[in-house]
Design a protein around this motif. Structure first.
Motif, PDB file in Angstrom:
ATOM      1  N   ALA A   1      -2.597   2.878   3.979  1.00 47.53           N
ATOM      2  CA  ALA A   1      -4.037   2.822   4.266  1.00 47.53           C
ATOM      3  C   ALA A   1      -4.417   1.492   4.908  1.00 47.53           C
ATOM      4  O   ALA A   1      -5.420   1.403   5.611  1.00 47.53           O
ATOM      5  CB  ALA A   1      -4.834   3.033   2.978  1.00 47.53           C
ATOM      6  N   VAL A   2      -3.610   0.451   4.651  1.00 50.60           N
ATOM      7  CA  VAL A   2      -3.915  -0.875   5.215  1.00 50.60           C
ATOM      8  C   VAL A   2      -3.045  -1.105   6.439  1.00 50.60           C
ATOM      9  O   VAL A   2      -1.841  -0.852   6.416  1.00 50.60           O
ATOM     10  CB  VAL A   2      -3.637  -1.998   4.183  1.00 50.60           C
TER      11      VAL A   2
ATOM     12  N   CYS B   1       0.839  -1.209   0.000  1.00 51.81           N
ATOM     13  CA  CYS B   1       0.000   0.000   0.000  1.00 51.81           C
ATOM     14  C   CYS B   1       0.874   1.258   0.000  1.00 51.81           C
ATOM     15  O   CYS B   1       1.688   1.457   0.904  1.00 51.81           O
ATOM     16  CB  CYS B   1      -0.930   0.005   1.212  1.00 51.81           C
ATOM     17  N   PRO B   2       0.700   2.131  -1.012  1.00 48.54           N
ATOM     18  CA  PRO B   2       1.573   3.312  -1.104  1.00 48.54           C
ATOM     19  C   PRO B   2       1.261   4.397  -0.081  1.00 48.54           C
ATOM     20  O   PRO B   2       2.044   5.336   0.085  1.00 48.54           O
ATOM     21  CB  PRO B   2       1.321   3.825  -2.529  1.00 48.54           C
ATOM     22  N   THR B   3       0.103   4.298   0.586  1.00 48.59           N
ATOM     23  CA  THR B   3      -0.273   5.384   1.509  1.00 48.59           C
ATOM     24  C   THR B   3      -0.501   4.894   2.935  1.00 48.59           C
ATOM     25  O   THR B   3      -1.102   5.615   3.741  1.00 48.59           O
ATOM     26  CB  THR B   3      -1.555   6.086   1.009  1.00 48.59           C
TER      27      THR B   3
ATOM     28  N   LEU C   1      -8.670  -1.163   6.766  1.00 50.58           N
ATOM     29  CA  LEU C   1      -8.349  -0.344   5.590  1.00 50.58           C
ATOM     30  C   LEU C   1      -8.999   1.027   5.784  1.00 50.58           C
ATOM     31  O   LEU C   1     -10.212   1.124   5.994  1.00 50.58           O
ATOM     32  CB  LEU C   1      -8.875  -1.026   4.331  1.00 50.58           C
TER      33      LEU C   1
ATOM     34  N   CYS D   1      -7.040   5.776   1.123  1.00 47.80           N
ATOM     35  CA  CYS D   1      -6.942   4.849  -0.009  1.00 47.80           C
ATOM     36  C   CYS D   1      -6.957   5.577  -1.363  1.00 47.80           C
ATOM     37  O   CYS D   1      -7.759   6.481  -1.589  1.00 47.80           O
ATOM     38  CB  CYS D   1      -8.108   3.862   0.059  1.00 47.80           C
ATOM     39  N   LEU D   2      -6.054   5.153  -2.246  1.00 44.75           N
ATOM     40  CA  LEU D   2      -5.977   5.704  -3.608  1.00 44.75           C
ATOM     41  C   LEU D   2      -6.719   4.827  -4.609  1.00 44.75           C
ATOM     42  O   LEU D   2      -6.691   5.098  -5.801  1.00 44.75           O
ATOM     43  CB  LEU D   2      -4.515   5.837  -4.040  1.00 44.75           C
ATOM     44  N   PHE D   3      -7.326   3.732  -4.139  1.00 44.08           N
ATOM     45  CA  PHE D   3      -8.076   2.820  -5.000  1.00 44.08           C
ATOM     46  C   PHE D   3      -7.201   2.279  -6.136  1.00 44.08           C
ATOM     47  O   PHE D   3      -7.671   2.079  -7.254  1.00 44.08           O
ATOM     48  CB  PHE D   3      -9.339   3.496  -5.546  1.00 44.08           C
ATOM     49  N   CYS D   4      -5.919   2.054  -5.825  1.00 43.39           N
ATOM     50  CA  CYS D   4      -5.007   1.543  -6.853  1.00 43.39           C
ATOM     51  C   CYS D   4      -5.202   0.040  -7.080  1.00 43.39           C
ATOM     52  O   CYS D   4      -4.821  -0.488  -8.117  1.00 43.39           O
ATOM     53  CB  CYS D   4      -3.556   1.834  -6.459  1.00 43.39           C
ATOM     54  N   GLY D   5      -5.753  -0.658  -6.078  1.00 38.98           N
ATOM     55  CA  GLY D   5      -6.037  -2.083  -6.225  1.00 38.98           C
ATOM     56  C   GLY D   5      -4.859  -2.993  -5.920  1.00 38.98           C
ATOM     57  O   GLY D   5      -4.962  -4.213  -6.039  1.00 38.98           O
ATOM     58  N   GLU D   6      -3.719  -2.425  -5.520  1.00 35.44           N
ATOM     59  CA  GLU D   6      -2.530  -3.242  -5.261  1.00 35.44           C
ATOM     60  C   GLU D   6      -2.758  -4.253  -4.134  1.00 35.44           C
ATOM     61  O   GLU D   6      -2.273  -5.383  -4.189  1.00 35.44           O
ATOM     62  CB  GLU D   6      -1.331  -2.340  -4.914  1.00 35.44           C
ATOM     63  N   CYS D   7      -3.496  -3.851  -3.103  1.00 29.09           N
ATOM     64  CA  CYS D   7      -3.721  -4.752  -1.959  1.00 29.09           C
ATOM     65  C   CYS D   7      -4.581  -5.943  -2.388  1.00 29.09           C
ATOM     66  O   CYS D   7      -4.326  -7.082  -1.981  1.00 29.09           O
ATOM     67  CB  CYS D   7      -4.360  -4.002  -0.798  1.00 29.09           C
TER      68      CYS D   7
ATOM     69  N   PHE E   1     -12.400  -5.367  -4.124  1.00 27.45           N
ATOM     70  CA  PHE E   1     -13.093  -4.121  -4.473  1.00 27.45           C
ATOM     71  C   PHE E   1     -14.470  -4.435  -5.038  1.00 27.45           C
ATOM     72  O   PHE E   1     -14.608  -5.280  -5.917  1.00 27.45           O
ATOM     73  CB  PHE E   1     -12.256  -3.293  -5.447  1.00 27.45           C
TER      74      PHE E   1
HETATM   75  S1  SF4 Z   1      -6.172   0.159  -3.048  1.00 16.12           S
HETATM   76 FE1  SF4 Z   1      -5.150  -0.955  -1.379  1.00 16.12          FE
HETATM   77  S2  SF4 Z   1      -2.946  -0.708  -1.795  1.00 16.12           S
HETATM   78 FE2  SF4 Z   1      -4.011   0.861  -3.025  1.00 16.12          FE
HETATM   79  S3  SF4 Z   1      -4.041   2.705  -1.690  1.00 16.12           S
HETATM   80 FE3  SF4 Z   1      -5.976   1.607  -1.309  1.00 16.12          FE
HETATM   81  S4  SF4 Z   1      -5.547   0.304   0.464  1.00 16.12           S
HETATM   82 FE4  SF4 Z   1      -3.544   0.958  -0.351  1.00 16.12          FE
END
Ligand code: SF4
Length: 253
Positions: free
Chosen positions: A55-56, A51-53, A65, A70-76, A87
């Motif tokens: 958030a998790v 998670c880049p921010t 979370l 959250c940037l909603f990047c979906g990486e997690c 998601f």
């Molecule tokens: S989608 Fe997941 S990895 Fe991306 S910013 Fe949100 S919590 Fe972090």
């Protein structure tokens, strides 16, 4: 001229029937994450690491979370081996209290309406002054889209105005940079009381990808009292519209 009139007639009625009908969202739309803490073994922490921010968080309290970060990047979601974070297509995400943005929880998407006195004062109209406090302009773009014929914000009595003296509140985007802080405070002070503050997007809520930088204030909180948080990076226009209508009591559930 006749050709233009015919073309205009063929266009038909372009405004979406939201909130009377559910909105049609794009296939790639990524809505509110579902956090299934029971699936999380609590040891790998791979979601927190990607998670880049930050958030998790995985701690003794379990998996959490923070939608506000959250940037909603979906990486997690991609990284989790047990599908503990998925998601959904849920667009109801606005919250009145910061703590309600932490998942799993029951607060998101249920932002309660303003109190009866405030609703009486506002009547059937809400005038907002938008303040771009140092973001990338993506949240402003999705806010501007609300004034097009597709969303037609004006039909709900909601308008953006040029002067804070004509506004009932401010809608803030961006992480609040050091340069923009005085302008944000001056704009807020110029709005006649009682007034409301709406934080739109991860930057305005918690600093977004800029959080922790010495030149930003990690969002509006701590500078102004926030009445409505609308998460996203940027939030889809429907997420913003849903939050505004909930604040005004036009959507109850
Ligand atoms: S989608 Fe997941 S990895 Fe991306 S910013 Fe949100 S919590 Fe972090």
């Amino acid at each position: 001229m006749l050709k233009e009139l015919v073309a205009r007639c063929k266009l038909g009625y372009g405004t979406i029937p939201f909130p009377a009908k559910e909105p049609i969202l794009p296939d790639r739309y990524r809505g509110c994450p579902v956090v299934d803490a029971a699936r999380c073994p609590g040891q790998c922490r791979v979601c927190a690491e990607v998670c880049p921010t930050s958030a998790v968080k995985v701690s003794a309290d379990g998996l959490h979370l923070d939608l506000g970060r959250c940037l909603f990047c979906g990486e997690c979601e991609t990284a989790c081996p047990v599908n503990a974070i998925r998601f959904s297509r849920e667009y109801r995400m606005a919250a009145r209290r910061r703590q309600d943005l932490v998942l799993p929880g029951t607060g998101t998407g249920t932002a309660r309406a303003l109190d009866a006195r405030m609703k009486r004062l506002l009547g059937r109209a809400l005038r907002l002054r938008q303040v771009s406090a140092g973001g990338c302009n993506a949240c402003e773009a999705d806010t501007n889209v609300l004034t097009t014929v597709v969303f037609d914000l004006g039909r709900f009595g909601i308008q953006f105005v040029a002067s804070p003296r004509h506004a009932d509140g401010i809608l803030v985007t961006g992480p609040v940079t050091e340069n923009m802080k005085p302008a944000l405070i001056k704009t807020y002070e110029a709005v006649p009381a009682p007034k409301i503050v709406i934080a739109v997007g991860a930057c305005a809520i918690a600093g977004g990808p800029y959080a922790g930088h010495k030149e930003v204030h990690d969002g509006v909180e701590g500078i102004l009292p926030v009445d409505l948080y609308i998460p996203g990076c940027p939030p889809h226009p429907i997420v913003i519209l849903d939050g505004l209508l909930r604040l005004l009591g036009r959507i109850g559930k």
